[in-house]
Design a protein around this motif. Structure first.
Motif, PDB file in Angstrom:
ATOM      1  N   MET A 261       0.828  -1.186   0.000  1.00 58.61           N
ATOM      2  CA  MET A 261       0.000   0.000   0.000  1.00 58.61           C
ATOM      3  C   MET A 261       0.865   1.240   0.000  1.00 58.61           C
ATOM      4  SD  MET A 261      -3.202  -0.202   2.534  1.00 58.61           S
ATOM      5  CE  MET A 261      -4.693  -0.863   1.933  1.00 58.61           C
ATOM      6  N   ASP A 262       0.432   2.229  -0.705  1.00 56.07           N
ATOM      7  CA  ASP A 262       1.151   3.486  -0.796  1.00 56.07           C
ATOM      8  C   ASP A 262       0.587   4.444   0.245  1.00 56.07           C
ATOM      9  OD1 ASP A 262       1.379   6.094  -3.279  1.00 56.07           O
ATOM     10  OD2 ASP A 262       2.748   5.543  -1.704  1.00 56.07           O
ATOM     11  N   VAL A 263       0.907   4.182   1.492  1.00 53.31           N
ATOM     12  CA  VAL A 263       0.383   4.989   2.595  1.00 53.31           C
ATOM     13  C   VAL A 263       1.511   5.806   3.190  1.00 53.31           C
ATOM     14  CG1 VAL A 263      -0.724   4.913   4.844  1.00 53.31           C
ATOM     15  CG2 VAL A 263      -1.361   3.272   3.093  1.00 53.31           C
ATOM     16  N   LEU A 264       1.204   7.029   3.507  1.00 52.10           N
ATOM     17  CA  LEU A 264       2.191   7.927   4.072  1.00 52.10           C
ATOM     18  C   LEU A 264       1.750   8.356   5.455  1.00 52.10           C
ATOM     19  CD1 LEU A 264       2.404  10.230   0.961  1.00 52.10           C
ATOM     20  CD2 LEU A 264       3.964   8.389   1.522  1.00 52.10           C
ATOM     21  N   ARG A 265       2.714   8.594   6.340  1.00 56.11           N
ATOM     22  CA  ARG A 265       2.400   9.160   7.657  1.00 56.11           C
ATOM     23  C   ARG A 265       3.112  10.497   7.766  1.00 56.11           C
ATOM     24  NH1 ARG A 265      -0.175   6.037  11.301  1.00 56.11           N
ATOM     25  NH2 ARG A 265      -0.290   3.856  10.793  1.00 56.11           N
ATOM     26  N   ARG A 266       2.426  11.463   8.282  1.00 54.05           N
ATOM     27  CA  ARG A 266       2.977  12.802   8.453  1.00 54.05           C
ATOM     28  C   ARG A 266       2.802  13.231   9.902  1.00 54.05           C
ATOM     29  NH1 ARG A 266       5.448  13.004   3.781  1.00 54.05           N
ATOM     30  NH2 ARG A 266       4.214  13.498   1.982  1.00 54.05           N
ATOM     31  N   SER A 267       3.459  14.312  10.245  1.00 47.41           N
ATOM     32  CA  SER A 267       3.290  14.851  11.595  1.00 47.41           C
ATOM     33  C   SER A 267       1.916  15.497  11.719  1.00 47.41           C
ATOM     34  CB  SER A 267       4.371  15.892  11.876  1.00 47.41           C
ATOM     35  OG  SER A 267       4.140  17.040  11.088  1.00 47.41           O
ATOM     36  N   GLN A 268       1.510  15.761  12.931  1.00 47.67           N
ATOM     37  CA  GLN A 268       0.213  16.370  13.187  1.00 47.67           C
ATOM     38  C   GLN A 268       0.061  17.736  12.514  1.00 47.67           C
ATOM     39  OE1 GLN A 268      -2.407  15.087  14.782  1.00 47.67           O
ATOM     40  NE2 GLN A 268      -1.385  13.176  15.264  1.00 47.67           N
ATOM     41  N   THR A 269       1.154  18.415  12.240  1.00 46.12           N
ATOM     42  CA  THR A 269       1.066  19.758  11.677  1.00 46.12           C
ATOM     43  C   THR A 269       0.609  19.757  10.228  1.00 46.12           C
ATOM     44  OG1 THR A 269       3.397  19.695  11.065  1.00 46.12           O
ATOM     45  CG2 THR A 269       2.844  20.695  13.187  1.00 46.12           C
TER      46      THR A 269
ATOM     47  N   HIS B 117      -5.123  17.276   8.489  1.00 47.32           N
ATOM     48  CA  HIS B 117      -6.353  18.038   8.666  1.00 47.32           C
ATOM     49  C   HIS B 117      -6.998  17.604   9.964  1.00 47.32           C
ATOM     50  CE1 HIS B 117      -6.475  20.053   4.788  1.00 47.32           C
ATOM     51  NE2 HIS B 117      -5.850  18.983   4.340  1.00 47.32           N
ATOM     52  N   PRO B 118      -7.540  18.546  10.702  1.00 46.18           N
ATOM     53  CA  PRO B 118      -8.173  18.178  11.967  1.00 46.18           C
ATOM     54  C   PRO B 118      -9.319  17.198  11.726  1.00 46.18           C
ATOM     55  CG  PRO B 118      -8.308  20.555  11.585  1.00 46.18           C
ATOM     56  CD  PRO B 118      -7.642  19.941  10.400  1.00 46.18           C
ATOM     57  N   GLY B 119      -9.482  16.281  12.641  1.00 44.31           N
ATOM     58  CA  GLY B 119     -10.614  15.382  12.562  1.00 44.31           C
ATOM     59  C   GLY B 119     -10.341  14.068  11.873  1.00 44.31           C
ATOM     60  N   GLY B 120      -9.118  13.818  11.465  1.00 48.87           N
ATOM     61  CA  GLY B 120      -8.881  12.479  10.936  1.00 48.87           C
ATOM     62  C   GLY B 120      -7.955  12.393   9.759  1.00 48.87           C
TER      63      GLY B 120
ATOM     64  N   GLY C 200      -6.967   3.609  10.312  1.00 54.04           N
ATOM     65  CA  GLY C 200      -5.751   3.544  11.114  1.00 54.04           C
ATOM     66  C   GLY C 200      -4.613   4.421  10.614  1.00 54.04           C
ATOM     67  N   PHE C 201      -4.807   5.092   9.503  1.00 54.42           N
ATOM     68  CA  PHE C 201      -3.742   5.890   8.921  1.00 54.42           C
ATOM     69  C   PHE C 201      -3.945   7.378   9.161  1.00 54.42           C
ATOM     70  CE2 PHE C 201      -4.112   2.053   6.262  1.00 54.42           C
ATOM     71  CZ  PHE C 201      -2.866   1.524   6.494  1.00 54.42           C
ATOM     72  N   ASP C 202      -2.852   8.110   9.125  1.00 52.42           N
ATOM     73  CA  ASP C 202      -2.905   9.569   9.238  1.00 52.42           C
ATOM     74  C   ASP C 202      -3.052  10.197   7.859  1.00 52.42           C
ATOM     75  OD1 ASP C 202      -0.287   9.449  11.697  1.00 52.42           O
ATOM     76  OD2 ASP C 202      -2.454   9.416  11.997  1.00 52.42           O
ATOM     77  N   VAL C 203      -2.212   9.765   6.920  1.00 53.63           N
ATOM     78  CA  VAL C 203      -2.196  10.290   5.557  1.00 53.63           C
ATOM     79  C   VAL C 203      -2.191   9.111   4.605  1.00 53.63           C
ATOM     80  CG1 VAL C 203      -0.945  11.705   3.875  1.00 53.63           C
ATOM     81  CG2 VAL C 203      -0.893  12.319   6.295  1.00 53.63           C
ATOM     82  N   VAL C 204      -3.030   9.170   3.587  1.00 54.93           N
ATOM     83  CA  VAL C 204      -3.125   8.078   2.622  1.00 54.93           C
ATOM     84  C   VAL C 204      -3.173   8.668   1.215  1.00 54.93           C
ATOM     85  CG1 VAL C 204      -5.644   7.937   2.743  1.00 54.93           C
ATOM     86  CG2 VAL C 204      -4.347   5.928   2.095  1.00 54.93           C
ATOM     87  N   ALA C 205      -2.494   8.010   0.292  1.00 49.62           N
ATOM     88  CA  ALA C 205      -2.469   8.457  -1.097  1.00 49.62           C
ATOM     89  C   ALA C 205      -3.775   8.087  -1.795  1.00 49.62           C
ATOM     90  CB  ALA C 205      -1.285   7.824  -1.827  1.00 49.62           C
TER      91      ALA C 205
ATOM     92  N   ASN D 186      -2.942  13.729  -2.908  1.00 49.23           N
ATOM     93  CA  ASN D 186      -3.144  13.416  -4.317  1.00 49.23           C
ATOM     94  C   ASN D 186      -1.809  13.266  -5.042  1.00 49.23           C
ATOM     95  OD1 ASN D 186      -2.205  16.007  -4.951  1.00 49.23           O
ATOM     96  ND2 ASN D 186      -4.243  16.836  -5.278  1.00 49.23           N
ATOM     97  N   LEU D 187      -1.853  13.002  -6.333  1.00 46.90           N
ATOM     98  CA  LEU D 187      -0.637  12.761  -7.109  1.00 46.90           C
ATOM     99  C   LEU D 187       0.300  13.961  -7.135  1.00 46.90           C
ATOM    100  CD1 LEU D 187      -2.144  10.778 -10.124  1.00 46.90           C
ATOM    101  CD2 LEU D 187      -0.806   9.872  -8.210  1.00 46.90           C
ATOM    102  N   ALA D 188      -0.257  15.158  -6.997  1.00 45.27           N
ATOM    103  CA  ALA D 188       0.553  16.379  -7.003  1.00 45.27           C
ATOM    104  C   ALA D 188       1.160  16.667  -5.632  1.00 45.27           C
ATOM    105  CB  ALA D 188      -0.294  17.563  -7.459  1.00 45.27           C
ATOM    106  N   GLY D 189       0.832  15.837  -4.630  1.00 43.38           N
ATOM    107  CA  GLY D 189       1.356  16.040  -3.293  1.00 43.38           C
ATOM    108  C   GLY D 189       0.531  16.975  -2.433  1.00 43.38           C
ATOM    109  N   GLU D 190      -0.619  17.380  -2.941  1.00 43.74           N
ATOM    110  CA  GLU D 190      -1.499  18.266  -2.179  1.00 43.74           C
ATOM    111  C   GLU D 190      -2.314  17.447  -1.193  1.00 43.74           C
ATOM    112  OE1 GLU D 190      -3.570  19.783  -5.529  1.00 43.74           O
ATOM    113  OE2 GLU D 190      -2.178  21.448  -5.811  1.00 43.74           O
ATOM    114  N   HIS D 191      -2.648  18.060  -0.066  1.00 44.59           N
ATOM    115  CA  HIS D 191      -3.400  17.379   0.976  1.00 44.59           C
ATOM    116  C   HIS D 191      -4.805  17.948   1.096  1.00 44.59           C
ATOM    117  CE1 HIS D 191       0.373  15.882   3.310  1.00 44.59           C
ATOM    118  NE2 HIS D 191       0.357  15.521   2.051  1.00 44.59           N
TER     119      HIS D 191
END
Length: 95
Positions: A1-9, A12-15, A60-65, A20-25
């Motif tokens: 799986m192409d899943v990424l984890r980032r810091s809390q900063t 987005h609040p709430g989950g 269970g993930f913080d950031v997902v592609a 996306n492919l351009a790296g935008e959140h």
């Protein structure tokens, strides 16, 4: 799986945050999955079952592609025996 984890900063609040492919959140929106599944079947029981399983897998993930979300949808549909729905979902995502 192409899943990424980032810091809390960067989250987005709430989950869950989607990258996306351009790296935008952006915040995860389960309504998009619901709409995609509703476009594949008129059976609300199937939509609810599949949607619930997908959201649970991603919870269970913080950031997902976005690609990970698409793969999770296809794999979940296939595992539940909805091969035609999985095939149609793939076609719509790559159209």
């Amino acid at each position: 799986m192409d899943v990424l984890r980032r810091s809390q900063t960067t989250m987005h609040p709430g989950g869950l945050t989607v990258e996306n492919l351009a790296g935008e959140h952006a915040p995860f929106n389960s309504r998009k999955i619901h709409a995609a599944l509703t476009g594949l079947t008129n059976d609300p029981t199937v939509v609810h079952r599949v949607e619930s399983l997908i959201v649970a897998q991603l919870a269970g993930f913080d950031v997902v592609a976005t690609g990970t979300i698409e793969s999770t949808v296809v794999e979940t549909l296939e595992q539940l025996g909805y091969q035609n729905m999985a095939k149609n979902y793939r076609k719509r995502q790559h159209a």
